[in-house]
Scaffold this active site. Structure first.
Site: not given
Ligand code: UDX
Ligand code: UDX
Length: 471
Positions: A280, A282
């Site tokens: 998320c 980046q």
């Molecule tokens: C994704 C996004 O990365 C994030 O920004 C958003 O907030 C929530 O959805 P995530 O659930 O972590 O997060 O993604 P991913 O684990 O890649 O799951 C997406 C799924 O959708 C995959 O399993 C993929 O196969 C599926 N997909 C994708 C479909 O079923 N149909 C499609 O057309 C495209």
């Molecule tokens: C993030 C948001 O926290 C969440 O609310 C949103 O829905 C999705 O994106 P996530 O990416 O799962 O969640 O992990 P997060 O705990 O936010 O960590 C992101 C990155 O920051 C990790 O690589 C973590 O190691 C790093 N991080 C976090 C630090 O380097 N230092 C910190 O103090 C906190």
């Protein structure tokens, strides 16, 4: 309006856990999670709960309770859409790798495909919920597709934005006890309000109503990007100061504690690290930057882009510190990585700092050996191959993966901690030291190890954000 059937398109890190918790808390609602990826659906249906495609503490327990009661995983997308009153879209929205906005804008191709599929299949009114993180105003594109590409039947669609704030590794806890639930909808019409209420009622089963916030769709979409940008900015801010601490004898942990006790600043997200990763941060900041540029707001774009530049610097700096410390050459030297996931308690590796640090070291002809408690070997190669720096064969020759941490560290010239897994703290470090090349270097990119004790054993240590005098 009472919701009896929910369909969620996308059985990933967000869709899977979120739907599992909704199903657990609302036994009166049938929840079907669909995905085009058959292997993923099969894994969600695996009897062996340790084989679920997503590793999250507590997830197995929730799935066990609800699966095949009112929680179903399936590849029959049309059927699930047809039956549903409410459809969540939770597919991935990766950064575009081609064309206009390449490397910055979100690729909305999967979202559009979902919208077209929903329009084609629907025979009754539906509430469509955006769960994926999307650029502001995506809802209007979805609405336009739904309203204009139907199948001839007079179906009405309402669009809601319900961004997910769960963090991986604590997803179940975050879903059960969210700081807030955000629901954006068309508050100007009665139908819009009715749709919002229908979703509010679902969450209200277990979330106190005062924590359920309703807004217009655009505020909701932008709030998700903003929340992640602010969190990432805190990490980049503390990481920028970690470099200054290493030069000045200040210690980043002491600084973080001192500023974090100011209630206006707060103590969370001040842990210096080798750089943030995850699917998320980046992506969402790139989106924000791209949107700002689209509106000609260059200063706004530059301001947020700096958060990413700092993060790239932090990852590269860590790798270069390893190289310079090892007498300016790591060619042919074994460097052991403990950790590959982007943070602890998840098997997700998207944008993990480890990938970039490994890439820099492989450029210097180092032999990287990796141990991670939850990440599969093939995933690591996929991550490296995705960078396209060298051939797949070269990546396989340069990086080896171990199932045992002691084996990964054996004969290594240096160890680097890339993920903050708790188990690393309790390893037999004397045993590891005895099998390593000397001097035995250790680079703690997460600040989790007890450096004075490791130095007593004989390790030569570097810890992010501390100068030598502070160990
Ligand atoms: C994704 C996004 O990365 C994030 O920004 C958003 O907030 C929530 O959805 P995530 O659930 O972590 O997060 O993604 P991913 O684990 O890649 O799951 C997406 C799924 O959708 C995959 O399993 C993929 O196969 C599926 N997909 C994708 C479909 O079923 N149909 C499609 O057309 C495209
Ligand atoms: C993030 C948001 O926290 C969440 O609310 C949103 O829905 C999705 O994106 P996530 O990416 O799962 O969640 O992990 P997060 O705990 O936010 O960590 C992101 C990155 O920051 C990790 O690589 C973590 O190691 C790093 N991080 C976090 C630090 O380097 N230092 C910190 O103090 C906190």
């Amino acid at each position: 309006m009472e919701i009896k059937n929910i369909c969620c398109i996308g059985a990933g890190y967000v869709g899977g856990p979120t739907m599992a918790v909704i199903a657990q808390k609302c036994p009166h609602i049938n929840v079907t999670v669909v995905d085009i990826n058959e292997a993923r659906i099969q894994a969600w249906n695996n009897d062996d709960l340790s084989k679920l495609p997503v590793y999250e503490p507590g997830l197995d327990h929730v799935v066990k309770e609800a699966r095949n009661r009112n929680l179903f995983f399936s590849t029959k997308v049309d059927q699930a859409i047809d039956k549903a009153d409410m459809i969540f879209i939770s597919v991935n929205t990766p950064t575009k790798t081609y064309g206009k906005g390449k490397g910055m804008a979100a690729d909305l191709k999967y979202i559009e495909l979902c919208a077209r599929q929903i329009a084609r299949v629907s025979k009754s009114d539906k509430i469509v919920v955006e769960k994926s993180t999307l650029p502001v105003r995506t809802a209007s594109a979805i609405k336009s597709i739904l309203d204009n590409t139907g199948n001839g039947t007079d179906v009405k669609f309402q669009i809601l934005s319900n961004p997910e704030f769960l963090a991986e590794g604590t997803a179940i806890e975050d879903l059960l006890h969210p700081d807030r639930v955000l629901i954006g909808g068309d508050i100007s019409t009665a139908e819009g309000k009715e749709a919002i209420d229908a979703l509010v009622n679902i969450y209200a089963t277990w979330v106190p109503e005062k924590q359920i916030l309703t807004t217009n769709v655009w505020s909701s979409e932008l709030s998700k990007l903003t929340a992640n940008a602010f969190l990432a900015q805190r990490v980049s801010s503390i990481n920028s100061l970690s470099e200054l601490c290493e030069k000045t004898e200040a210690d980043i942990n002491e600084v973080a504690k001192a500023i974090g006790m100011d209630s206006r600043i707060g103590s969370k997200f001040l842990k210096a690290s080798v750089g943030f990763g995850g699917s998320c941060f980046q992506k969402d900041i790139l989106n924000l930057v791209y949107i700002a540029k689209t509106y000609g707001l260059n200063e706004v774009a530059d301001y947020w882009e700096q958060v990413l530049l700092m993060n790239n610097h932090q990852k590269r700096r860590f790798a270069h510190n390893i190289i310079s410390t090892l007498f300016n050459t790591v060619s042919g030297k074994k460097i052991a990585f403990l950790g590959w996931a982007f943070k602890k308690d998840t098997n997700d590796t998207r944008e993990s700092a480890a990938i970039y640090v490994a890439d820099e070291l492989l450029n210097e002809q180092s032999k990287v050996s990796v141990f991670d408690p939850k990440v599969q070997k093939e995933q690591m190669y996929t991550d490296l191959d995705y960078l396209n720096t060298r051939s797949s064969e070269e990546n396989r020759a340069g990086l080896s993966v171990f199932k045992d941490p002691y084996e990964a560290c054996k004969d290594a010239h240096a160890i680097a901690i890339l993920t903050e897994w708790d188990e690393f703290k309790t390893y037999d470090w004397q045993k590891i030291y005895d099998t390593m090349q000397k001097p035995a270097f250790l680079f703690d990119g997460r600040g989790i190890l007890n450096i004075p004790e490791l130095e007593k054993i004989g390790f030569v240590c570097y810890k992010i954000g501390s100068s030598k005098h502070n160990y």
